[in-house]
Design a protein around this motif. Structure first.
Motif, mmCIF file in Angstrom:
data_model
loop_
_atom_site.group_PDB
_atom_site.id
_atom_site.type_symbol
_atom_site.label_atom_id
_atom_site.label_comp_id
_atom_site.label_asym_id
_atom_site.label_seq_id
_atom_site.Cartn_x
_atom_site.Cartn_y
_atom_site.Cartn_z
ATOM 1 N N LYS A 105 0.840 -1.197 0.000
ATOM 2 C CA LYS A 105 0.000 0.000 0.000
ATOM 3 C C LYS A 105 0.879 1.251 0.000
ATOM 4 C CE LYS A 105 -3.724 -2.231 2.611
ATOM 5 N NZ LYS A 105 -4.556 -2.174 3.842
ATOM 6 N N PRO A 106 0.483 2.282 -0.753
ATOM 7 C CA PRO A 106 1.261 3.533 -0.722
ATOM 8 C C PRO A 106 1.248 4.134 0.684
ATOM 9 C CG PRO A 106 -0.261 3.502 -2.588
ATOM 10 C CD PRO A 106 -0.631 2.344 -1.713
ATOM 11 N N LEU A 107 2.394 4.545 1.136
ATOM 12 C CA LEU A 107 2.521 5.152 2.464
ATOM 13 C C LEU A 107 2.499 6.667 2.322
ATOM 14 C CD1 LEU A 107 5.238 2.880 4.107
ATOM 15 C CD2 LEU A 107 2.747 2.642 4.126
ATOM 16 N N GLN A 108 1.555 7.284 2.982
ATOM 17 C CA GLN A 108 1.381 8.734 2.879
ATOM 18 C C GLN A 108 2.416 9.464 3.725
ATOM 19 O OE1 GLN A 108 -2.656 10.382 3.190
ATOM 20 N NE2 GLN A 108 -1.852 11.882 4.612
ATOM 21 N N VAL A 109 2.981 10.504 3.156
ATOM 22 C CA VAL A 109 3.965 11.341 3.840
ATOM 23 C C VAL A 109 3.483 12.787 3.767
ATOM 24 C CG1 VAL A 109 6.370 12.081 3.955
ATOM 25 C CG2 VAL A 109 5.810 9.767 3.185
ATOM 26 N N GLU A 110 3.493 13.459 4.901
ATOM 27 C CA GLU A 110 3.085 14.864 4.975
ATOM 28 C C GLU A 110 4.284 15.730 5.332
ATOM 29 O OE1 GLU A 110 -1.570 14.478 6.406
ATOM 30 O OE2 GLU A 110 0.007 14.733 7.907
ATOM 31 N N ALA A 111 4.406 16.844 4.632
ATOM 32 C CA ALA A 111 5.438 17.839 4.944
ATOM 33 C C ALA A 111 4.759 19.007 5.630
ATOM 34 C CB ALA A 111 6.136 18.300 3.666
ATOM 35 N N LEU A 112 5.232 19.345 6.845
ATOM 36 C CA LEU A 112 4.628 20.397 7.642
ATOM 37 C C LEU A 112 5.622 21.534 7.849
ATOM 38 C CD1 LEU A 112 3.796 17.382 8.998
ATOM 39 C CD2 LEU A 112 2.180 18.865 10.173
ATOM 40 N N ASN A 113 5.093 22.703 8.228
ATOM 41 C CA ASN A 113 5.957 23.847 8.489
ATOM 42 C C ASN A 113 6.684 23.661 9.817
ATOM 43 O OD1 ASN A 113 3.838 24.186 10.239
ATOM 44 N ND2 ASN A 113 3.326 26.249 9.597
ATOM 45 N N ILE B 8 2.090 21.477 4.477
ATOM 46 C CA ILE B 8 2.504 22.171 3.262
ATOM 47 C C ILE B 8 2.162 21.346 2.031
ATOM 48 C CG2 ILE B 8 4.455 23.183 2.046
ATOM 49 C CD1 ILE B 8 5.849 23.533 4.718
ATOM 50 N N ALA B 9 2.460 20.062 2.074
ATOM 51 C CA ALA B 9 2.216 19.203 0.911
ATOM 52 C C ALA B 9 2.072 17.761 1.385
ATOM 53 C CB ALA B 9 3.354 19.317 -0.099
ATOM 54 N N THR B 10 1.437 16.957 0.538
ATOM 55 C CA THR B 10 1.229 15.542 0.825
ATOM 56 C C THR B 10 1.785 14.715 -0.328
ATOM 57 O OG1 THR B 10 -0.765 16.030 2.094
ATOM 58 C CG2 THR B 10 -0.461 13.760 1.363
ATOM 59 N N GLY B 11 2.577 13.699 -0.002
ATOM 60 C CA GLY B 11 3.193 12.867 -1.025
ATOM 61 C C GLY B 11 3.205 11.408 -0.631
ATOM 62 N N LYS B 12 4.070 10.633 -1.284
ATOM 63 C CA LYS B 12 4.177 9.203 -1.040
ATOM 64 C C LYS B 12 5.639 8.822 -0.809
ATOM 65 C CE LYS B 12 2.379 8.011 -4.921
ATOM 66 N NZ LYS B 12 1.892 7.190 -6.050
#
Length: 438
Positions: free
Chosen positions: A247-255, A262-266
């Motif tokens: 399953k794709p693992l969600q990664v979040e970039a925060l300030n 800030i953005a959401t990726g994999k």
């Protein structure tokens, strides 16, 4: 005339007596006032004031299993644009900081020397081709004569060797033509990848050399863009399990304050070994970055979601205290706060899972922890005030605050004929003063 001095002395004497009386009355008034009684205090189990606290209930809810880290925004690709040929830089065809696509023209070098080399190579190739064509005609003639037994075999073989020699020369000349054409094409410097341009490092009109280490400009690929971060060694098993699940693992970039995503990726991949110096594993995540919210070399807080738990007992993380015996919380029961050892689980934002020690619906203290001890009486904000012992109130307090104490004192004064229980006479404000000596 003789009575004036006598009257003057009488007036002075009377004036002095009045002042003396006023002074005595003032002293009596001041000495007769009793100091104000202390305000009522709320008793607590340890002999001090009851502590006011704010509590929150233990709730059942979902939590995300997450890894938190600090990452660095890194372009997926970075290219230093260099010239493959030397010459005079005729013009710069790009704007600094602009977005470019692969194949866009960036700069031009004076092409005249390379055009001359191409023409020379093409001329030599044509000369060779003419010689080869003549040799091939002779070879056909010799083959016919040899069939008629008109020439020797050696003459035929020599002509065939000459044809092969000229054919080899033609290939060599063709390669020189191709090389000259390639050199000429390199006078047009184009973008090797799509991305954002940096600042130019050379101006038009300069004589540049091939493969200059400084280069003309740098291109960074920002759409998509990557974030490099580290995962603690203790979290690596959970990371491997989640990554291998497919399953794709969600990664979040925060300030920096971790309040804004800030953005959401994999998650793309991770390194093949743990860094023994830091005890961490490097990982890479990709973000589309359509709005350019992430910038190369920017530091961000990273939140990697590995799994989620639907039913978990949770409380605010700030309610958990840590001591020599482990983690504990203050639970409010029957107006008192008691310590309770707990076992914490995963942390999701400002809430933490409790695996043991609490039950759903119990109330734990969130604010006022610094003044608490085990078994101390508390007042919970928002609840009705509990009963407490009252110390004597000040009789100077407003009438609405005197309560039963004032009523009892009034009754004592009436029964004692205007004096208090100790024989003191109450003054105008209701306080008792020592009896005046006759």
């Amino acid at each position: 005339m003789n009575n004036s001095p006598h009257l003057s002395r009488t007036q002075k004497t009377a004036f002095g007596v009045v002042l003396l009386l006023l002074f005595v009355v003032g002293i009596w008034y001041l000495l007769g006032r009793t100091p104000p009684a202390p305000e009522p205090v709320m008793r607590r189990g340890w002999g001090g004031q009851t502590t006011s606290v704010r509590v929150v209930p233990v709730e059942m809810g979902g939590l995300n299993v997450q890894v938190r880290s600090i990452g660095t925004v890194t372009p997926l690709n970075t290219v230093i644009v260099r010239s493959r040929v030397g010459g005079v830089l005729n013009r710069i065809a790009f704007t600094e900081g602009a977005e470019v696509q692969k194949g866009d023209l960036l700069a031009e070098i004076d092409p005249l020397p390379y055009k001359a080399q191409l023409d020379q190579a093409q001329g030599q190739l044509q000369q060779n081709q003419a010689q080869l064509a003549n040799a091939e005609v002779d070879l056909k003639l010799y083959q016919g004569l040899y069939a008629e037994d008109s020439i020797a075999r050696q003459q035929l073989d020599s002509q065939a060797a000459l044809v092969r020699e000229l054919q080899g020369a033609r290939k060599s000349q063709q390669a020189q033509v191709d090389d000259a054409r390639l050199q000429l094409s390199w006078t047009r410097i184009v973008a090797p990848i799509s991305g954002r341009l940096g600042l130019r490092r050379v101006d038009a009109g300069n004589l540049i050399t091939a493969n200059d280490s400084e280069g003309l400009v740098t291109i960074t690929q920002t759409k998509p863009i990557a974030v490099i971060f580290t995962v603690p060694e203790v979290e690596v098993p959970a990371l491997l399990t989640a990554f291998n699940s497919g399953k794709p693992l969600q990664v979040e970039a925060l300030n920096r304050n971790e309040q804004t995503v800030i953005a959401t990726g994999k998650l793309l991949t991770f390194d093949n070994q743990i860094d023994t110096t830091t005890g961490t594993l490097r990982a890479k995540a990709a973000f589309e970055n359509i709005d350019n919210s992430l910038f190369p070399n920017q530091f961000v807080n990273v939140r990697l979601r590995l799994d989620s738990i639907d039913d978990a007992l949770t409380i605010p993380a700030d309610a958990v205290q840590h001591g020599s015996q482990g983690s504990y919380v203050y639970v409010v029961e029957n107006g008192k706060a008691y310590t309770r050892e707990v076992t914490t689980g995963i942390l999701d934002g400002d809430r933490v899972a409790i695996t043991s020690g609490l039950q759903s619906g119990e109330r734990v203290v969130l604010e006022g922890l610094d003044r608490l001890r085990d078994g101390r009486s508390v007042i919970v904000e928002g609840d009705a005030s509990p009963e407490f012992d009252q110390a004597p109130r000040s009789l100077d307090a407003p009438k609405g605050e005197r309560g039963e104490g004032s009523s009892r004192e009034g009754k004592d004064m009436r029964e004692g004929g205007g004096n208090g229980a100790d024989g003191h006479r109450p003054d105008r404000n209701g306080a008792t003063a020592p009896p005046r000596e006759n």
